[in-house]
Design an enzyme around this catalytic site. Structure first.
Site, short mmCIF file in Angstrom:
data_model
loop_
_atom_site.label_atom_id
_atom_site.label_comp_id
_atom_site.label_asym_id
_atom_site.label_seq_id
_atom_site.Cartn_x
_atom_site.Cartn_y
_atom_site.Cartn_z
N ARG A 1 0.93 -1.16 0.06
CA ARG A 1 -0.12 -0.14 0.11
C ARG A 1 0.87 1.33 -0.04
NH1 ARG A 1 -1.38 0.30 6.30
NH2 ARG A 1 0.73 -0.42 6.92
N CYS B 25 15.29 23.79 34.43
CA CYS B 25 15.72 22.48 34.24
C CYS B 25 16.45 21.84 35.63
CB CYS B 25 16.57 22.22 32.86
SG CYS B 25 17.27 20.64 32.83
N CYS C 192 20.45 21.20 34.58
CA CYS C 192 21.15 22.01 33.81
C CYS C 192 22.30 22.43 35.21
CB CYS C 192 20.26 23.27 33.52
SG CYS C 192 19.93 23.29 31.71
N ASN D 130 20.27 8.85 41.32
CA ASN D 130 18.87 9.29 41.15
C ASN D 130 18.17 9.78 42.58
OD1 ASN D 130 16.06 9.18 40.37
ND2 ASN D 130 16.68 7.89 38.61
N ASP D 131 17.53 10.80 42.52
CA ASP D 131 16.98 11.30 43.70
C ASP D 131 15.54 10.57 43.95
OD1 ASP D 131 18.71 13.13 44.19
OD2 ASP D 131 17.76 14.42 42.51
N HIS E 143 21.76 22.16 27.26
CA HIS E 143 20.57 21.72 27.54
C HIS E 143 19.85 21.35 26.15
CE1 HIS E 143 16.48 21.85 29.50
NE2 HIS E 143 15.97 22.33 28.60
N ASN F 44 16.19 7.10 27.58
CA ASN F 44 14.66 7.37 27.03
C ASN F 44 14.87 8.72 26.50
OD1 ASN F 44 13.79 5.03 28.12
ND2 ASN F 44 13.34 6.19 30.17
N SER G 254 11.39 12.66 31.06
CA SER G 254 10.91 13.31 31.67
C SER G 254 11.47 14.61 31.35
CB SER G 254 11.20 12.97 33.09
OG SER G 254 12.65 12.99 33.49
N HIS H 46 16.88 17.63 28.54
CA HIS H 46 18.30 17.65 28.81
C HIS H 46 18.86 16.36 28.54
CE1 HIS H 46 21.44 20.10 30.73
NE2 HIS H 46 22.12 18.96 30.67
N HIS I 88 20.59 13.10 28.83
CA HIS I 88 20.84 12.48 29.92
C HIS I 88 20.31 10.93 29.57
CE1 HIS I 88 16.30 12.97 30.64
NE2 HIS I 88 16.67 11.96 31.36
N GLN J 84 20.02 6.89 32.13
CA GLN J 84 19.89 6.50 33.34
C GLN J 84 20.53 5.07 33.59
OE1 GLN J 84 16.16 6.11 35.62
NE2 GLN J 84 15.15 7.26 33.86
N HIS K 44 23.71 -3.90 26.17
CA HIS K 44 23.67 -5.24 26.78
C HIS K 44 25.26 -5.43 26.82
CE1 HIS K 44 19.12 -6.27 25.94
NE2 HIS K 44 19.31 -5.50 26.98
N HIS L 191 26.56 -5.23 22.80
CA HIS L 191 25.83 -4.53 21.77
C HIS L 191 25.01 -3.56 22.40
CE1 HIS L 191 23.44 -8.10 23.10
NE2 HIS L 191 22.46 -7.55 22.79
N HIS M 42 21.02 -1.77 21.69
CA HIS M 42 19.72 -1.73 20.83
C HIS M 42 18.92 -0.49 21.00
CE1 HIS M 42 19.16 -6.31 21.24
NE2 HIS M 42 19.60 -6.27 22.41
N PHE N 242 1.99 1.22 17.86
CA PHE N 242 1.54 0.76 19.23
C PHE N 242 1.68 -0.85 19.13
CE2 PHE N 242 -0.70 4.81 19.06
CZ PHE N 242 -0.32 5.29 20.38
P1 H2U Z 1 14.15 10.09 32.41
O1 H2U Z 1 13.91 11.43 31.60
O2 H2U Z 1 14.53 8.80 31.63
O3 H2U Z 1 12.75 10.01 33.25
O4 H2U Z 1 15.28 10.16 33.57
C1 H2U Z 1 15.17 11.41 34.58
C2 H2U Z 1 15.41 10.77 35.75
O5 H2U Z 1 15.94 11.96 36.79
C3 H2U Z 1 14.26 10.05 36.52
O6 H2U Z 1 14.69 8.65 36.91
C4 H2U Z 1 15.77 11.69 37.89
C5 H2U Z 1 14.14 10.94 37.97
O7 H2U Z 1 14.07 10.02 39.01
N1 H2U Z 1 15.49 12.98 38.83
C6 H2U Z 1 16.46 13.09 39.70
O8 H2U Z 1 16.94 12.32 40.00
N2 H2U Z 1 16.08 14.57 40.38
C7 H2U Z 1 15.42 15.52 39.92
O9 H2U Z 1 15.65 16.38 40.51
C8 H2U Z 1 14.39 15.18 39.20
C9 H2U Z 1 14.18 13.80 38.06
ZN ZN Z 2 18.95 21.49 31.08
#
Ligand code: H2U
Ligand code: ZN
Length: 351
Positions: A29, A50, A53, A75-76, A113, A153, A161, A164, A166, A168, A281, A296, A298, A312
């Site tokens: 198609r 941000c 930043c 990570n907070d 940023h 992501n 989220s 900027h 980044h 994880q 991985h 590798h 992905h 989807f």
């Molecule tokens: P994602 O954009 O993949 O969600 O990654 C952002 C991560 O940043 C997310 O796991 C962390 C969130 O928990 N984060 C902090 O550690 N401190 C912050 O002030 C906000 C976001």
């Molecule tokens: Zn930023």
């Protein structure tokens, strides 16, 4: 009529042992989706709101240093914490649970940023690769960490989220599901064939060429034969290396370069910042040798035929097996034929 080009069929993913349905006849198609030239929302180099930043306050009130280049922090809002008790639960094999200690980190790729991997200089991406390697080494050396998953992501569509640049890192006591499957498959292949699954697969793809997107001295990016997502790719080192630890200096540079080559093509595909989940991985850090493991990357992008149309994985795909229309060969051809200059950087060139 060849099976792979014209008839519905299924393909085996030898890394996971799972099957994917391919429906090439549906690509007959016309390509109806307009390739929208979505103008990029211009982001500032520094955004005072941000939380990634330099110099800004994070959500937990901690302040980022005025960093330049790469910046990594715990990570907070970690999904896993080191102090999870190791207790287990097993009720008749039906209610089974185990404590899962882990560590979650965030790594900013740049103080800027407005950048993405696709817009960064290769020498700056090298700094990011070095940071991944160091994080992997340090976390993997911890006695209670058996696997270190680094992932990015990108784009709101993939749940990022914050724009900027980044990624994880989730370091876990247990091997994640995908790693369990890939470890088993690579071990089985080594036992049966006395050879590496991905070394052999890469050699085959290099010979055939039709699914290769781009390559440099040490890495090849290709659309795997069994890809489930329309523009899914894998990046493979030509040398049999199991983890970032094994990278030589030239490989570090070449890896940074191929990440840029591939992500520029992704952005150029729909002339728009291309969303994806990507990650590496590598062999587990459980103190076994894992000779079968071949490092590798992905890339799983959710887009189908324009920057606005996403694929989807629902219905049959959720309940049965994944399915795709555009063949992996057609996906690879489209990516391969794209210019290697980022659309936002090419002057007077519409690509
Ligand atoms: P994602 O954009 O993949 O969600 O990654 C952002 C991560 O940043 C997310 O796991 C962390 C969130 O928990 N984060 C902090 O550690 N401190 C912050 O002030 C906000 C976001
Ligand atoms: Zn930023």
């Amino acid at each position: 009529m060849s099976l792979l080009d014209n008839a519905s069929h299924r393909r085996l993913n030898p890394l996971t042992g799972e099957w994917v349905i391919v429906s090439p006849h549906r690509t007959a198609r016309p390509w109806r989706g307009q390739e929208e030239d979505l103008s990029v929302v211009d982001r500032p180099a520094y955004d005072s709101t941000c939380y990634l930043c330099p110099g800004n306050q994070r959500a937990n009130a901690e302040r980022n240093p005025r960093y330049g280049g790469v910046f990594a922090f715990d990570n907070d809002f970690p999904a896993l914490t080191p102090d999870a008790p190791p207790d287990g639960l097993d009720d008749n094999g039906l209610l089974v649970a185990r404590g899962e200690p882990g560590i979650c980190r965030v790594v900013c790729f740049s103080e800027r940023h407005d950048l993405t991997l696709s817009r960064m200089q290769v020498c700056d991406i090298v700094r990011v690769v070095e940071a991944w390697r160091e994080e992997h080494r340090r976390l993997g050396a911890l006695e209670f960490i058996d696997y270190v998953q680094i992932f990015e992501n990108r784009g709101a569509m993939m749940g990022a989220s914050n724009p900027h640049p980044h990624c994880q890192i989730w370091a876990t006591r247990s091997l994640p599901n995908e790693i369990v499957k890939e470890t088993r498959s690579q071990n089985d292949y080594l036992t049966r064939k006395k050879s590496c699954l991905l070394c052999d697969y890469l050699a085959l793809e290099e010979k055939l060429g039709e699914r290769v997107v781009c390559r440099n001295d040490h890495f090849t990016a290709l659309v795997p034969f069994w890809a489930a997502w329309p523009f899914e790719t894998m990046v493979l080192p030509r040398r049999h290396i199991g983890a970032f630890d094994d990278f030589g200096g030239e490989e570090t540079y070449a890896f940074a370069e191929i990440l840029r080559l591939l992500t520029v093509r992704y952005d150029n595909l729909f002339k728009s910042p291309f969303p994806y989940s990507m990650g590496f991985h590598q062999r587990p850090t459980d103190r076994e040798r894992h000779p079968a493991w071949h490092f590798h990357a992905h890339f799983y992008p959710p887009l189908l035929r324009s920057a606005a149309v996403r694929k989807f994985m629902v219905g049959f795909e959720l309940l049965g097996s994944p399915q795709r229309d555009i063949t992996p060969e057609a996906g690879a051809r489209r990516l391969r034929d794209l210019p290697t200059t980022h659309y936002a950087e090419s002057v007077g060139d519409s690509g």
